[in-house]
Design a protein around this motif. Structure first.
Motif, PDB file in Angstrom:
ATOM      1  N   HIS A 263       0.818  -1.211   0.000  1.00  0.00           N
ATOM      2  CA  HIS A 263       0.000   0.000   0.000  1.00  0.00           C
ATOM      3  C   HIS A 263       0.854   1.265   0.000  1.00  0.00           C
ATOM      4  N   ARG A 264       2.133   1.141   0.376  1.00  0.00           N
ATOM      5  CA  ARG A 264       3.013   2.312   0.370  1.00  0.00           C
ATOM      6  C   ARG A 264       3.506   2.660  -1.023  1.00  0.00           C
ATOM      7  N   PHE A 265       3.252   1.783  -2.004  1.00  0.00           N
ATOM      8  CA  PHE A 265       3.692   2.045  -3.376  1.00  0.00           C
ATOM      9  C   PHE A 265       2.500   2.409  -4.261  1.00  0.00           C
ATOM     10  N   ALA A 266       1.631   3.247  -3.731  1.00  0.00           N
ATOM     11  CA  ALA A 266       0.376   3.573  -4.398  1.00  0.00           C
ATOM     12  C   ALA A 266       0.577   4.254  -5.748  1.00  0.00           C
ATOM     13  N   TYR A 267       1.685   4.968  -5.928  1.00  0.00           N
ATOM     14  CA  TYR A 267       1.911   5.700  -7.177  1.00  0.00           C
ATOM     15  C   TYR A 267       2.962   5.047  -8.067  1.00  0.00           C
ATOM     16  N   LEU A 268       3.370   3.839  -7.713  1.00  0.00           N
ATOM     17  CA  LEU A 268       4.364   3.152  -8.532  1.00  0.00           C
ATOM     18  C   LEU A 268       3.787   2.782  -9.891  1.00  0.00           C
ATOM     19  N   LYS A 269       2.485   2.493  -9.945  1.00  0.00           N
ATOM     20  CA  LYS A 269       1.869   2.128 -11.217  1.00  0.00           C
ATOM     21  C   LYS A 269       2.031   3.250 -12.248  1.00  0.00           C
ATOM     22  N   GLN A 270       1.877   4.509 -11.804  1.00  0.00           N
ATOM     23  CA  GLN A 270       2.060   5.631 -12.726  1.00  0.00           C
ATOM     24  C   GLN A 270       3.516   5.733 -13.190  1.00  0.00           C
ATOM     25  N   ALA A 271       4.449   5.457 -12.281  1.00  0.00           N
ATOM     26  CA  ALA A 271       5.861   5.473 -12.666  1.00  0.00           C
ATOM     27  C   ALA A 271       6.153   4.373 -13.683  1.00  0.00           C
ATOM     28  N   LEU A 272       5.575   3.192 -13.480  1.00  0.00           N
ATOM     29  CA  LEU A 272       5.762   2.096 -14.428  1.00  0.00           C
ATOM     30  C   LEU A 272       5.147   2.445 -15.774  1.00  0.00           C
ATOM     31  N   ALA A 273       4.014   3.152 -15.751  1.00  0.00           N
ATOM     32  CA  ALA A 273       3.386   3.579 -17.004  1.00  0.00           C
ATOM     33  C   ALA A 273       4.303   4.519 -17.787  1.00  0.00           C
ATOM     34  N   VAL A 274       4.908   5.484 -17.077  1.00  0.00           N
ATOM     35  CA  VAL A 274       5.858   6.402 -17.723  1.00  0.00           C
ATOM     36  C   VAL A 274       7.052   5.623 -18.260  1.00  0.00           C
ATOM     37  N   LEU A 275       7.501   4.632 -17.498  1.00  0.00           N
ATOM     38  CA  LEU A 275       8.637   3.815 -17.921  1.00  0.00           C
ATOM     39  C   LEU A 275       8.324   3.060 -19.212  1.00  0.00           C
ATOM     40  N   LEU A 276       7.118   2.490 -19.316  1.00  0.00           N
ATOM     41  CA  LEU A 276       6.730   1.774 -20.533  1.00  0.00           C
ATOM     42  C   LEU A 276       6.700   2.715 -21.735  1.00  0.00           C
ATOM     43  N   VAL A 277       6.172   3.922 -21.523  1.00  0.00           N
ATOM     44  CA  VAL A 277       6.132   4.902 -22.619  1.00  0.00           C
ATOM     45  C   VAL A 277       7.555   5.262 -23.055  1.00  0.00           C
ATOM     46  N   PHE A 278       8.445   5.446 -22.074  1.00  0.00           N
ATOM     47  CA  PHE A 278       9.835   5.758 -22.412  1.00  0.00           C
ATOM     48  C   PHE A 278      10.498   4.627 -23.184  1.00  0.00           C
ATOM     49  N   ILE A 279      10.319   3.395 -22.700  1.00  0.00           N
ATOM     50  CA  ILE A 279      10.977   2.248 -23.337  1.00  0.00           C
ATOM     51  C   ILE A 279      10.501   2.091 -24.776  1.00  0.00           C
ATOM     52  N   GLY A 280       9.182   2.208 -24.977  1.00  0.00           N
ATOM     53  CA  GLY A 280       8.669   2.108 -26.341  1.00  0.00           C
ATOM     54  C   GLY A 280       9.056   3.298 -27.196  1.00  0.00           C
ATOM     55  N   GLY A 281       8.979   4.484 -26.601  1.00  0.00           N
ATOM     56  CA  GLY A 281       9.251   5.692 -27.367  1.00  0.00           C
ATOM     57  C   GLY A 281      10.691   5.852 -27.787  1.00  0.00           C
ATOM     58  N   LYS A 282      11.632   5.309 -27.003  1.00  0.00           N
ATOM     59  CA  LYS A 282      13.048   5.519 -27.326  1.00  0.00           C
ATOM     60  C   LYS A 282      13.450   4.842 -28.635  1.00  0.00           C
ATOM     61  N   ILE A 283      12.725   3.805 -29.022  1.00  0.00           N
ATOM     62  CA  ILE A 283      13.017   3.154 -30.302  1.00  0.00           C
ATOM     63  C   ILE A 283      12.710   4.112 -31.451  1.00  0.00           C
ATOM     64  N   PHE A 284      11.582   4.818 -31.361  1.00  0.00           N
ATOM     65  CA  PHE A 284      11.227   5.790 -32.398  1.00  0.00           C
ATOM     66  C   PHE A 284      12.148   7.005 -32.339  1.00  0.00           C
ATOM     67  N   VAL A 285      12.532   7.420 -31.126  1.00  0.00           N
ATOM     68  CA  VAL A 285      13.443   8.565 -30.978  1.00  0.00           C
ATOM     69  C   VAL A 285      14.788   8.252 -31.627  1.00  0.00           C
ATOM     70  N   ALA A 286      15.293   7.045 -31.406  1.00  0.00           N
ATOM     71  CA  ALA A 286      16.576   6.657 -31.996  1.00  0.00           C
ATOM     72  C   ALA A 286      16.510   6.711 -33.516  1.00  0.00           C
ATOM     73  N   ASP A 287      15.388   6.270 -34.096  1.00  0.00           N
ATOM     74  CA  ASP A 287      15.234   6.320 -35.553  1.00  0.00           C
ATOM     75  C   ASP A 287      15.178   7.755 -36.060  1.00  0.00           C
ATOM     76  N   ILE A 288      14.420   8.604 -35.364  1.00  0.00           N
ATOM     77  CA  ILE A 288      14.276   9.999 -35.782  1.00  0.00           C
ATOM     78  C   ILE A 288      15.618  10.717 -35.753  1.00  0.00           C
ATOM     79  N   LEU A 289      16.429  10.416 -34.725  1.00  0.00           N
ATOM     80  CA  LEU A 289      17.730  11.071 -34.584  1.00  0.00           C
ATOM     81  C   LEU A 289      18.833  10.387 -35.386  1.00  0.00           C
ATOM     82  N   GLY A 290      18.485   9.292 -36.055  1.00  0.00           N
ATOM     83  CA  GLY A 290      19.469   8.597 -36.878  1.00  0.00           C
ATOM     84  C   GLY A 290      20.473   7.777 -36.104  1.00  0.00           C
ATOM     85  N   TRP A 291      20.132   7.421 -34.857  1.00  0.00           N
ATOM     86  CA  TRP A 291      21.036   6.605 -34.053  1.00  0.00           C
ATOM     87  C   TRP A 291      20.830   5.143 -34.390  1.00  0.00           C
ATOM     88  N   GLU A 292      21.923   4.374 -34.325  1.00  0.00           N
ATOM     89  CA  GLU A 292      21.784   2.930 -34.517  1.00  0.00           C
ATOM     90  C   GLU A 292      21.006   2.320 -33.362  1.00  0.00           C
TER      91      GLU A 292
END
Length: 328
Positions: A263-292
């Protein structure tokens, strides 16, 4: 001995055998030595066991870094941190399952132990299938990435309510197709008892077996998020699988401590949600910036920052809150 050097999913067979040897040794130590007798695991024992598993996982990560290089080492650590964090949400579901089937704490470790054996096999199948898809069709990785972004956004705005275990279709199916005892029979998953109509001795499943099946299904559901998440970090099956399994092994040990303070980790779900968005989004960011590839050290640092922010914010906002008033 040439088979030890044979290539298997991109790595020599001896590396896979070394990893499985460590896992088997840990499982034998856990059930055969540390928990030979069925006893209730307290918070102190849970934390000590978890510390042992985390230490071994980090040592293994150091060996990966030394054997495969800095890039692989960072990818392993990032994958381990992500899987460990995503699996924490599974703790609440497991606690609900144990509560619904009235599994006492002294028997919960047995269910979790046999559950981990199923997880090792199921994750191997899912990761093997994912690796085959990614190697054959590179564009599948973008589907994984888009799915992670979508899941993260959905998770961020979702409520904290969890489904009723009794209304789960699998529970209803098992109750309708299996002979199930009303009471537990110690640590047994199956017992032989007289049939109420014929009097013949027949096999019955106990609530322990139903709890085990529900936990296995819960892991498959959570793996739908966690497996694509680690493939977004690295497509190396060895790194994906080893980081997955080490994180899950340790989480089982940590469960008994986390269940008391989840119960003390009530806001961890939102942090995990942000983490999932980052993990998925970084693949597109790498392509846009021309990174391997998105830099591994950046992935690890940003992952650590997001998780730390979620944990500290949760602990700050829930200070003084009891489990009864939890919003999780």
């Amino acid at each position: 001995m040439s088979f030890l050097l044979a290539d298997w999913l991109g790595k020599p067979a001896w590396m896979w055998l070394a990893f499985m040897g460590v896992v088997v040794a840990l499982l034998v130590l856990d059930l055969g030595v540390l928990h030979k007798d069925q006893h209730e695991i307290g918070v102190r024992e849970s934390l000590l066991l978890s510390s042992m598993y985390i230490t071994i996982a980090l040592i293994f990560g150091g060996w990966v870094w030394w054997e495969l290089g800095r890039q692989s080492g960072m990818e392993y650590l990032t994958g381990f941190a992500i899987e460990k964090s995503l699996a924490m949400d599974n703790v609440f579901v497991i606690a609900m399952i144990f509560g619904y089937f009235a599994i006492p704490r002294a028997l919960q470790h047995r269910v979790l132990f046999w559950g981990i054996l199923g997880v090792i096999v199921l994750r191997a199948i899912m990761i093997g299938a994912g690796a085959a898809l990614v190697s054959q069709y590179g564009w599948v990785l973008y589907i994984f990435a888009a799915f992670l972004v979508f899941t993260g956004v959905k998770m961020f705005f979702a409520g904290g309510d969890h489904a009723d275990v009794g209304a789960n279709p699998l529970v209803r199916w098992m109750r309708g197709h299996l002979r199930i005892t009303n009471q537990l029979h110690g640590q047994k998953f199956f017992v032989r008892e007289p049939h109420p109509k014929t009097g013949r001795m027949v096999l019955w499943a106990t609530p322990m077996f139903l709890a085990l099946m529900m936990i296995e299904v819960a892991d498959v559901i959570f793996a739908v998020d966690s497996v694509p998440a680690i493939f977004a970090i690295t497509t190396d099956p060895y790194i994906v699988y080893t980081s997955n399994i080490f994180a899950i092994l340790g989480l089982r040990a940590l469960y008994f401590a986390l269940a008391a303070i989840i119960h003390r980790f009530a806001y961890l779900k939102q942090a995990l949600a942000v983490l999932l968005v980052f993990i998925g989004g970084k693949i597109f960011v790498a392509d846009i910036l021309g990174w391997e590839k998105f830099p591994a050290e950046w992935s690890l640092a940003i992952t650590a920052f997001i998780l730390a922010a979620g944990v500290f914010w949760s602990l700050w906002k829930t200070r003084g809150r009891s489990s009864e008033t939890s919003c999780l």
